[in-house]
Design a protein around this motif. Structure first.
Motif: not given
Length: 393
Positions: A91-110
């Motif tokens: 998930x940490x690797x996938x997080x690098x491809x988040x396009x915006x702040x909301x998706x980044x926070x969601x990725x960090x939530x998961x």
């Protein structure tokens, strides 16, 4: 059944594996912390909103640890910890491809949900599998892994962000963590003292209820909220302070400030050993005082004074965490995994709630308000320590 004894091959393998577990979890969990000023500028959000990239992970991790502890009763502690590390790394690797702040926070939530396996079970593994006489030292070794992981993750983030981008930095840390996760899975000895139980909601609730009714133990458990709340608050917002004039530090310099985590790696073992010799309450009280003194020292404008204050603050905090963790592991006579999870529930809720609340003090009262908030949290720990000492020691 025999315990893992000091000096044995199993001891070395288990200690190294647990060190890697702490390293990976904290390298990833707090890897966005030095990036908060960048997120605030790039995504046009406030300091408190930027801190959600940390708080969203720690908040969901806090709740999911309760589930992980009960799940381990059915599938085994090693299996849950292993899957937790592998999923967190990917998930940490996938997080690098988040396009915006909301998706980044969601990725960090998961990511927080996936990361719950290690912190919820590592303490219980130590308490169950190692000889009781050395629990304080081994717990310190695990916690030293968390401090070095937190330090390395933040430093690497800062350097790679300046050289490339924050996305490259997050991907690289995830890839390194994935490799260490595989090594963890290969060398950690399988648990021998835990008994697998069917996953049952009522049974799990009863296990937690035993501890919730134990007031002295709960006093120790609540300490996690106060300690971690203060710790994360300071590190969340010192980047904002030092990126402003007159300091105006680059991302690499801000990252390298986290090298003071090495003092935490030392103190978690050293203070844990001192607590084994001189008693938990006395050494824990001293550790709290050192943490508060370090926080106050960061109010001095000098950069040197701030680094000294950060070093003392970090030394004291990791001593606090190591001693409280070992004390709970020793005094929880049954359902040790659930006792550890309750402590860490409060611990990471402190990170999530207090860490975000610190943004209010930064916005309205600047650094003096942040330090006043932290010292207040630390002072609240003293009556809890005194109560637990009176009833448990």
């Amino acid at each position: 059944m025999t315990y893992i004894e000091k000096g044995s091959t199993e001891y070395i393998k288990a200690s190294l594996a647990l060190f890697f577990g702490g390293f990976v979890t904290f390298a990833i969990l707090y890897t966005t912390q030095p990036l908060l000023p960048i997120f605030a500028k790039e995504f046009h959000v406030s300091a408190a909103s930027a801190s959600l990239t940390v708080s969203a992970s720690t908040g969901t991790l806090a709740v999911m640890m309760l589930v992980a502890a009960s799940l381990s009763d059915q599938t085994g502690k090693k299996n849950v910890m292993m899957m937790s590390m592998l999923l967190t790394s990917m998930l940490a690797m996938a997080m690098a491809f988040c396009p915006n702040f909301i998706s980044l926070v969601l990725a960090r939530t998961f990511l927080g949900m996936a990361a719950a396996g290690i912190p919820s079970l590592a303490m219980a593994y130590v308490a169950e599998e190692f000889h009781p006489a050395g629990i304080g030292k081994v717990m310190g070794l695990y916690i030293s892994g968390t401090s070095i992981g937190g330090m390395a993750g933040r430093i690497l983030t800062g350097v790679l962000t300046d050289l490339f981008s924050w996305r490259t930095a997050l991907f690289a840390i995830g890839a390194i963590s994935l490799l260490l996760s595989v090594i963890f899975a290969l060398i950690l000895p399988a648990p021998r003292h835990s008994v697998k139980k069917p996953l049952n909601g009522k049974t799990a609730l009863r296990a937690y209820a035993v501890h919730l009714r134990n007031k002295p133990l709960m006093a120790l458990i609540v300490l996690g909220f106060l300690f971690m709340g203060g710790f994360v608050t300071l590190y969340n917002y010192i980047g904002f302070l030092l990126s402003e004039p007159p300091y105006s530090f680059s991302q690499s310099v801000l990252g390298f400030l986290f090298i003071v985590y090495i003092f935490g790696s030392f103190s978690s073992v050293y203070m844990g050993r001192k607590a084994d010799l001189h008693g938990h309450a006395l050494v824990l009280s001293i550790s709290v005082a050192l943490t508060a003194l370090g926080a106050v020292a960061t109010l001095v404008p000098s950069v040197i004074a701030k680094i000294i204050g950060l070093s003392l603050f970090t030394f004291g905090f990791f001593g606090c965490h190591s001693i409280a963790s070992a004390w709970i592991g020793e005094r929880a006579n049954v359902n040790k995994a659930q006792a550890s999870s309750l402590y860490l529930l409060f611990y990471y809720l402190g990170s999530s709630l207090a860490g975000t609340a610190g943004g209010y003090f930064w916005t309205h009262l600047h650094w003096l308000g942040v330090i006043a908030f932290i010292v207040t949290l630390l002072l609240l720990s003293y009556p809890l320590i005194g109560y637990a000492h009176k009833r448990l020691e």
